[in-house]
Every structure is written in structure tokens, then in C-alpha cells.
Design a protein around this motif. Structure first.
Motif, PDB file in Angstrom:
ATOM      1  N   GLY A   1       0.824  -1.216   0.000  1.00  0.00           N
ATOM      2  CA  GLY A   1       0.000   0.000   0.000  1.00  0.00           C
ATOM      3  C   GLY A   1       0.851   1.257   0.000  1.00  0.00           C
ATOM      4  N   LYS A   2       1.912   1.232   0.817  1.00  0.00           N
ATOM      5  CA  LYS A   2       2.821   2.381   0.827  1.00  0.00           C
ATOM      6  C   LYS A   2       3.524   2.543  -0.518  1.00  0.00           C
ATOM      7  CE  LYS A   2       2.578   4.072   5.053  1.00  0.00           C
ATOM      8  NZ  LYS A   2       2.213   5.486   5.294  1.00  0.00           N
ATOM      9  N   SER A   3       3.868   1.413  -1.148  1.00  0.00           N
ATOM     10  CA  SER A   3       4.613   1.463  -2.416  1.00  0.00           C
ATOM     11  C   SER A   3       3.773   2.014  -3.556  1.00  0.00           C
ATOM     12  CB  SER A   3       5.128   0.065  -2.774  1.00  0.00           C
ATOM     13  OG  SER A   3       5.969  -0.440  -1.762  1.00  0.00           O
ATOM     14  N   ILE A   4       2.470   1.677  -3.563  1.00  0.00           N
ATOM     15  CA  ILE A   4       1.627   2.101  -4.688  1.00  0.00           C
ATOM     16  C   ILE A   4       0.922   3.418  -4.424  1.00  0.00           C
ATOM     17  CG2 ILE A   4       1.243  -0.286  -5.380  1.00  0.00           C
ATOM     18  CD1 ILE A   4      -1.570  -0.069  -4.249  1.00  0.00           C
ATOM     19  N   THR A   5       1.213   4.056  -3.291  1.00  0.00           N
ATOM     20  CA  THR A   5       0.608   5.367  -3.026  1.00  0.00           C
ATOM     21  C   THR A   5       0.885   6.362  -4.155  1.00  0.00           C
ATOM     22  OG1 THR A   5       0.687   5.033  -0.633  1.00  0.00           O
ATOM     23  CG2 THR A   5       0.534   7.303  -1.410  1.00  0.00           C
ATOM     24  N   PRO A   6       2.134   6.435  -4.689  1.00  0.00           N
ATOM     25  CA  PRO A   6       2.356   7.341  -5.827  1.00  0.00           C
ATOM     26  C   PRO A   6       1.514   6.982  -7.046  1.00  0.00           C
ATOM     27  CG  PRO A   6       4.445   6.673  -4.846  1.00  0.00           C
ATOM     28  CD  PRO A   6       3.388   5.830  -4.225  1.00  0.00           C
ATOM     29  N   LEU A   7       1.282   5.664  -7.267  1.00  0.00           N
ATOM     30  CA  LEU A   7       0.443   5.256  -8.400  1.00  0.00           C
ATOM     31  C   LEU A   7      -1.000   5.715  -8.202  1.00  0.00           C
ATOM     32  CD1 LEU A   7       1.693   1.617  -9.091  1.00  0.00           C
ATOM     33  CD2 LEU A   7       2.141   3.657 -10.449  1.00  0.00           C
ATOM     34  N   ILE A   8      -1.487   5.599  -6.974  1.00  0.00           N
ATOM     35  CA  ILE A   8      -2.850   6.065  -6.686  1.00  0.00           C
ATOM     36  C   ILE A   8      -2.947   7.569  -6.931  1.00  0.00           C
ATOM     37  CG2 ILE A   8      -4.568   6.311  -4.859  1.00  0.00           C
ATOM     38  CD1 ILE A   8      -3.485   3.744  -3.623  1.00  0.00           C
ATOM     39  N   LYS A   9      -1.922   8.295  -6.514  1.00  0.00           N
ATOM     40  CA  LYS A   9      -1.913   9.741  -6.730  1.00  0.00           C
ATOM     41  C   LYS A   9      -1.880  10.074  -8.217  1.00  0.00           C
ATOM     42  CE  LYS A   9       0.581  13.942  -5.415  1.00  0.00           C
ATOM     43  NZ  LYS A   9       1.775  14.497  -4.719  1.00  0.00           N
ATOM     44  N   ILE A  10      -1.059   9.319  -8.981  1.00  0.00           N
ATOM     45  CA  ILE A  10      -1.006   9.541 -10.430  1.00  0.00           C
ATOM     46  C   ILE A  10      -2.368   9.272 -11.059  1.00  0.00           C
ATOM     47  CG2 ILE A  10      -0.046   8.604 -12.580  1.00  0.00           C
ATOM     48  CD1 ILE A  10       2.593   8.224 -11.124  1.00  0.00           C
ATOM     49  N   ASN A  11      -3.026   8.190 -10.613  1.00  0.00           N
ATOM     50  CA  ASN A  11      -4.347   7.847 -11.144  1.00  0.00           C
ATOM     51  C   ASN A  11      -5.362   8.946 -10.841  1.00  0.00           C
ATOM     52  OD1 ASN A  11      -6.389   5.990 -12.253  1.00  0.00           O
ATOM     53  ND2 ASN A  11      -7.089   5.828 -10.138  1.00  0.00           N
ATOM     54  N   GLU A  12      -5.334   9.471  -9.613  1.00  0.00           N
ATOM     55  CA  GLU A  12      -6.269  10.540  -9.251  1.00  0.00           C
ATOM     56  C   GLU A  12      -6.024  11.794 -10.084  1.00  0.00           C
ATOM     57  OE1 GLU A  12      -5.561  10.963  -5.119  1.00  0.00           O
ATOM     58  OE2 GLU A  12      -6.826   9.254  -4.529  1.00  0.00           O
ATOM     59  N   GLU A  13      -4.745  12.133 -10.280  1.00  0.00           N
ATOM     60  CA  GLU A  13      -4.435  13.323 -11.077  1.00  0.00           C
ATOM     61  C   GLU A  13      -4.808  13.115 -12.538  1.00  0.00           C
ATOM     62  OE1 GLU A  13      -0.368  14.252 -10.461  1.00  0.00           O
ATOM     63  OE2 GLU A  13      -0.631  14.862  -8.371  1.00  0.00           O
ATOM     64  N   ALA A  14      -4.602  11.884 -13.054  1.00  0.00           N
ATOM     65  CA  ALA A  14      -4.925  11.602 -14.456  1.00  0.00           C
ATOM     66  C   ALA A  14      -6.433  11.678 -14.695  1.00  0.00           C
ATOM     67  CB  ALA A  14      -4.387  10.231 -14.858  1.00  0.00           C
ATOM     68  N   GLN A  15      -7.226  11.235 -13.698  1.00  0.00           N
ATOM     69  CA  GLN A  15      -8.673  11.274 -13.861  1.00  0.00           C
ATOM     70  C   GLN A  15      -9.209  12.702 -13.916  1.00  0.00           C
ATOM     71  OE1 GLN A  15     -10.209   8.863 -10.665  1.00  0.00           O
ATOM     72  NE2 GLN A  15      -9.961   6.947 -11.795  1.00  0.00           N
ATOM     73  N   LYS A  16      -8.452  13.647 -13.390  1.00  0.00           N
ATOM     74  CA  LYS A  16      -8.886  15.045 -13.404  1.00  0.00           C
ATOM     75  C   LYS A  16      -8.645  15.703 -14.768  1.00  0.00           C
ATOM     76  CE  LYS A  16      -7.930  15.673  -8.465  1.00  0.00           C
ATOM     77  NZ  LYS A  16      -7.107  16.407  -7.475  1.00  0.00           N
ATOM     78  N   ILE A  17      -7.832  15.036 -15.620  1.00  0.00           N
ATOM     79  CA  ILE A  17      -7.518  15.615 -16.931  1.00  0.00           C
ATOM     80  C   ILE A  17      -8.658  15.324 -17.894  1.00  0.00           C
ATOM     81  CG2 ILE A  17      -5.893  15.612 -18.858  1.00  0.00           C
ATOM     82  CD1 ILE A  17      -3.723  14.741 -16.920  1.00  0.00           C
ATOM     83  N   THR A  18      -9.237  16.352 -18.456  1.00  0.00           N
ATOM     84  CA  THR A  18     -10.308  16.229 -19.433  1.00  0.00           C
ATOM     85  C   THR A  18      -9.910  16.949 -20.712  1.00  0.00           C
ATOM     86  OG1 THR A  18     -11.420  18.240 -18.648  1.00  0.00           O
ATOM     87  CG2 THR A  18     -12.007  16.153 -17.563  1.00  0.00           C
ATOM     88  N   LYS A  19     -10.800  16.911 -21.682  1.00  0.00           N
ATOM     89  CA  LYS A  19     -10.498  17.594 -22.949  1.00  0.00           C
ATOM     90  C   LYS A  19     -10.392  19.101 -22.760  1.00  0.00           C
ATOM     91  CE  LYS A  19     -15.378  17.779 -24.319  1.00  0.00           C
ATOM     92  NZ  LYS A  19     -16.342  17.422 -25.384  1.00  0.00           N
ATOM     93  N   GLU A  20     -11.001  19.613 -21.677  1.00  0.00           N
ATOM     94  CA  GLU A  20     -10.898  21.044 -21.413  1.00  0.00           C
ATOM     95  C   GLU A  20      -9.621  21.390 -20.648  1.00  0.00           C
ATOM     96  OE1 GLU A  20     -13.650  19.313 -20.660  1.00  0.00           O
ATOM     97  OE2 GLU A  20     -14.954  20.009 -22.295  1.00  0.00           O
ATOM     98  N   SER A  21      -8.945  20.381 -20.078  1.00  0.00           N
ATOM     99  CA  SER A  21      -7.736  20.657 -19.287  1.00  0.00           C
ATOM    100  C   SER A  21      -6.572  19.794 -19.746  1.00  0.00           C
ATOM    101  CB  SER A  21      -8.019  20.416 -17.802  1.00  0.00           C
ATOM    102  OG  SER A  21      -8.448  19.075 -17.582  1.00  0.00           O
ATOM    103  N   LEU A  22      -6.370  19.737 -21.053  1.00  0.00           N
ATOM    104  CA  LEU A  22      -5.281  18.914 -21.587  1.00  0.00           C
ATOM    105  C   LEU A  22      -3.908  19.454 -21.201  1.00  0.00           C
ATOM    106  CD1 LEU A  22      -6.560  18.024 -25.175  1.00  0.00           C
ATOM    107  CD2 LEU A  22      -6.343  16.508 -23.212  1.00  0.00           C
ATOM    108  N   GLY A  23      -3.850  20.705 -20.784  1.00  0.00           N
ATOM    109  CA  GLY A  23      -2.567  21.283 -20.391  1.00  0.00           C
ATOM    110  C   GLY A  23      -2.126  20.864 -18.998  1.00  0.00           C
ATOM    111  N   THR A  24      -2.993  20.193 -18.236  1.00  0.00           N
ATOM    112  CA  THR A  24      -2.639  19.735 -16.888  1.00  0.00           C
ATOM    113  C   THR A  24      -1.641  18.579 -16.966  1.00  0.00           C
ATOM    114  OG1 THR A  24      -4.855  20.339 -16.126  1.00  0.00           O
ATOM    115  CG2 THR A  24      -3.555  18.892 -14.707  1.00  0.00           C
TER     116      THR A  24
END
Length: 468
Positions: free
Chosen positions: A183-206
């Protein structure tokens, strides 16, 4: 069944550690088992040697040197783990035995030389039997020694129970620990997944924040950001293409519509109708060229274009291209000079080479000032043939050269149609050149002109020479 990455990592780790732990437990059990019986066997051997010192042989008879002394030894004492000893003759009849055997006798199994486990009444014992040989090597009797093994077996059974109970408990503890670590090891992956889900066609620059540790997850985040850069660039270019295509199609259509509306307002002379109709035909041709280029690009994107390379005479391809565009050059008062010292042969697809040369030469004419010249030169080295097209027109800046192969890119920032074109030709050139492994290079200066070079490798082919 869907198992989370956290649990999969924990299970993988648990699988490895469970095998290692099992092997370790087996080794521990085997070491304790062997050590316990080794100590018993050593004691049995010691007692056997002691008995041998107390006996003597007379022909086929075995007897004790001092039977009374031997009987008074520790064998008659009460011990927690007493030694049972018995000496028999060849007929397996007891000659003498320790008092603690009472009416019992130790069994003899001929042929066995290794120590073995047996039973005496209700007791489990470890037994040793050794043959007694006279001076001639003849068997005259047996020495049988035994010792109770309840203590050793109890220790071994207790150890077995402890291992059986502790193994699943240990596995559970290892699973929980490995799950926590995973769980500690994949915490960065979870964070990457959360940040990636916030990227939409209106926020491609994120972009995704890179982890502090420069490990594989850092590389993954960098790869995703690189992918987003390419995706954003592609979307922006597609948007630019939509705007360009709309503009390029709307402009001639508007011109045709306006011209036709003017023509129907009132009667006109035949010459006026002819001029306007010719103008409309020119605009229709312009639309046709744009559509053809768009269809060609679509074919490139779907990988439907293949190269059929044969040996061709490059001089003929250049001359054929000059002939096709001679009228276009003459309209601008441009002279095309072709410098050739020899005949140059290269391996290429003749139809694709025609498209490349026509695009490059038409660009040179398009962006040249009126009454100028264009120089085309063929040269060769040991391994390469180079075709250079040099114009003396408006030129390009280094930044514009970097984008010259981008689809729908045009050097005139105002997007005017004075020079014509749609910004697609150089993208086509690049795609066809890469298909045939032809190197395309540019050198240019603002207001001094541009030089583009095609470099062909001298490849061998068994296909026939193509003559245009």
C-alpha cells in the motif's frame, strides 16, 4: 475475480516467503530430528563398545569375563532413560541381559546393520544390534542395545505441532505486513491515477506531478506527461486543421457564391460571363486540390500507402516535374535551372517520388518572388545521391524550419491566401520520404531563400529500371 494491485503484490510476496518459510521449517525439523536420534545412536554405540570390553569368546561360545561385576553396573540403577542390553548366542538365546529387561527380550532382525526404531512392551525404543564374530570370523552371537525414545519423540512431535500452528499464523502476519508495504509502495500510483482522472479535454494542459524519488514510478509519470504533450499537440493541430480546412473551403465557396450572385443580378456580355466562370472554375480546382491532399493524408494515417521501390533515373523524374510546373513558373516569370553532370540512378517508388518533387518545386515557385530563378542540382558521393532545390524567395526562420513538416502549418502567420496552399504538402513529403528512407533537410535565410535537399542511399535492387 478482480484483485487490487495492492493485494496482488502482497500475494506475490506471500507466495515467495511462504515457500522460503516452508523450506526453513522443513530444515529445522530435519535438523532437530537427526540431532535427537544422532545423540541416541552415539550413546548406543558407546554402550556396545563397553559391552564388547566385558565379554570373551571360547570357540563358538560367548561369555562375560566378570558377569557379577557387569550386572552391578548402572544397568541395575533406576534411570529416566535406562539402557537395555542383551547378549545372545547364535541360536538367539539370551546369554545375559540387563535386569531392567526382566522377563522381556530384545528382538533380533538379521541383516540389519543400521540402528532402527522398535518397541519393547509398550515403550518405543531405539535399538542397535551388532554381530559377535570369533577370531575366525564366524558368527557366534549378537549384542543388542536399546534406549527409550519417548523423550526425543515428544520433543519432535512438539516441534512439529509448533511448526504446523505457527506456519499459517506467520503467513497471515506476512500477508498483512506485505499488504501494508505494498500500500505504501503504490501510493504514488494512486496519486497519479487521481491526477490523471482530473484531466479532461478542457484541461489537456494539466500535467502529473513527478514523484520525488527517481524510480520506475517517476519514469511512468514522465512517460504519461510526454504522452499528454503529444496528445495535446495533436489535438491543437487537429483544431488548427479544422480551422484551416474550414477557412480554405469557405473562402473559395464564398468567392464562387459571390461571383455567381453578381452574374445573375443583370444581363452581361459573354466575355464577362466567361471571365467569371473561369474564375469560379479556378476556385473549384483549388477545392479539389485541397480535398485530394486531405484524402492522401488520411491514407497515410491508415497505413494504406506502400512503397514499391525500383531503380529509376532521377534526372528523368526531375525533368518530368519541371515540365509539369513550367507553366506555373512562367506565370510568375521564374526561370528553373537544372544542373546535371551525369545520369543518376536511385531506388525509389516513381509515383511517390513525383509527388515529393512536385510538392517541393511548387513550394519553391509559390514562395519565390517574381522574375527570380530556381536552381535544381544533382550530385553524388560514394554512397549517396543528393537532389537540391534552391529558391530565392521569402525564406524561413529557424523556428519555422522546425515546424515545416507539421501538418496544416503555413509560414505566413496571417493565414493569407496570397501565396496559396494549405499547409499539407510538406507533411505529405515527409511521410513519403520516411516511407522510402529518403532524408529531407532544409537550410534557409529570411528574404534570401530556401534550399531543400533530398538524400538517397545507393541501394541495390533486382527490380527493373523504370523509364518515364
Amino acid at each position: 475475480m478482480n484483485i487490487s494491485l495492492r493485494n496482488r503484490i502482497a500475494l506475490f510476496y506471500l507466495s515467495a516467503t511462504s515457500v522460503i518459510t516452508l523450506l526453513l521449517f522443513v530444515v529445522i525439523y530435519q535438523v532437530v530430528y537427526n540431532t535427537s536420534f544422532k545423540n541416541l545412536d552415539e550413546r548406543l554405540e558407546f554402550e556396545a563398545l563397553d559391552i564388547l570390553d566385558d565379554i570373551d569368546m571360547n570357540l563358538d561360545t560367548v561369555y562375560f569375563i566378570d558377569e557379577s561385576e557387569w550386572s552391578e553396573k548402572e544397568h541395575s540403577d533406576v534411570e529416566v532413560y535406562p539402557i537395555f542390553a542383551e547378549v545372545t548366542n547364535i541360536e538367539k538365546k539370551s546369554v545375559i541381559k540387563t535386569p531392567n529387561l526382566k522377563s522381556n527380550s530384545l528382538s533380533i532382525t538379521p541383516g540389519i546393520t543400521e540402528n532402527f526404531n522398535s518397541r519393547l512392551s509398550e515403550k518405543q525404543i531405539r535399538q542397535l544390534q551388532r554381530p559377535i564374530l570369533n577370531k575366525k570370523g564366524k558368527l557366534i552371537g549378537y549384542i543388542i542395545i536399546a534406549i527409550p525414545v519417548e523423550g526425543a519423540i515428544n520433543v519432535i512431535n512438539s516441534l512439529k505441532n509448533v511448526l504446523f500452528i505457527s506456519y499459517p499464523v506467520l503467513l497471515l502476519i506476512l500477508f498483512l505486513i506485505s499488504r501494508y508495504i505494498a500500500g505504501k509502495s503504490i501510493t504514488p500510483l494512486i496519486k497519479i491515477n487521481e491526477e490523471a482522472q482530473k484531466i479532461t479535454k478542457e484541461s489537456l494542459g494539466t500535467r502529473i506531478d513527478l514523484p520525488k524519488n527517481k524510480d520506475e514510478i517517476h519514469e511512468l509519470a514522465g512517460t504519461i506527461n510526454g504522452l499528454m504533450n503529444r496528445l495535446e499537440d495533436a489535438v491543437l493541430r487537429e483544431k488548427q486543421f479544422t480551422a484551416d480546412a474550414s477557412h480554405e473551403l469557405r473562402t473559395p465557396l464564398s468567392v464562387i457564391k459571390g461571383t455567381l450572385e453578381v452574374l445573375i443580378r443583370k444581363p452581361r456580355d459573354v466575355s464577362q460571363y466567361q471571365n467569371k466562370i473561369q474564375y469560379c472554375i479556378k476556385e473549384v480546382d483549388r477545392i479539389g486540390v485541397l480535398i485530394d491532399q486531405l484524402l492522401m493524408l488520411a491514407r497515410f494515417e491508415s497505413q494504406e500507402v506502400h512503397s514499391n521501390e525500383i531503380e529509376i533515373e532521377l534526372n528523368q523524374s526531375v525533368q518530368y516535374c519541371i515540365h509539369r510546373l513550367s507553366e506555373y513558373a512562367a506565370d510568375k516569370g521564374i526561370v528553373i535551372n537544372f544542373y546535371e553532370k551525369n545520369k543518376y540512378f536511385v531506388c525509389a517508388d516513381p509515383s511517390l517520388i513525383d509527388i515529393i518533387l512536385e510538392n517541393l518545386l511548387s513550394n519553391a515557385i509559390k514562395y519565390s518572388n517574381e522574375s527570380k530563378q530556381i536552381d535544381i542540382t544533382l550530385n553524388e558521393t560514394k554512397n549517396e545521391v543528393t537532389c537540391s532545390i534552391k529558391d530565392y524567395g521569402i525564406g524561413m526562420s529557424p523556428e519555422q524550419i522546425k515546424r515545416v513538416f507539421d501538418r496544416f502549418y503555413r509560414t505566413d502567420e496571417a493565414r493569407s491566401t496570397e501565396a496559396g496552399g494549405h499547409g499539407i504538402g510538406m507533411a505529405i513529403v515527409k511521410r513519403l520520404a520516411d516511407l522510402q528512407k529518403i532524408k529531407v533537410s532544409f537550410s534557409s535565410e529570411i528574404l534570401k531563400g530556401t534550399k531543400v535537399s533530398l538524400t538517397f542511399s545507393k541501394k541495390k535492387t533486382n527490380k527493373p529500371l523504370f523509364l518515364q
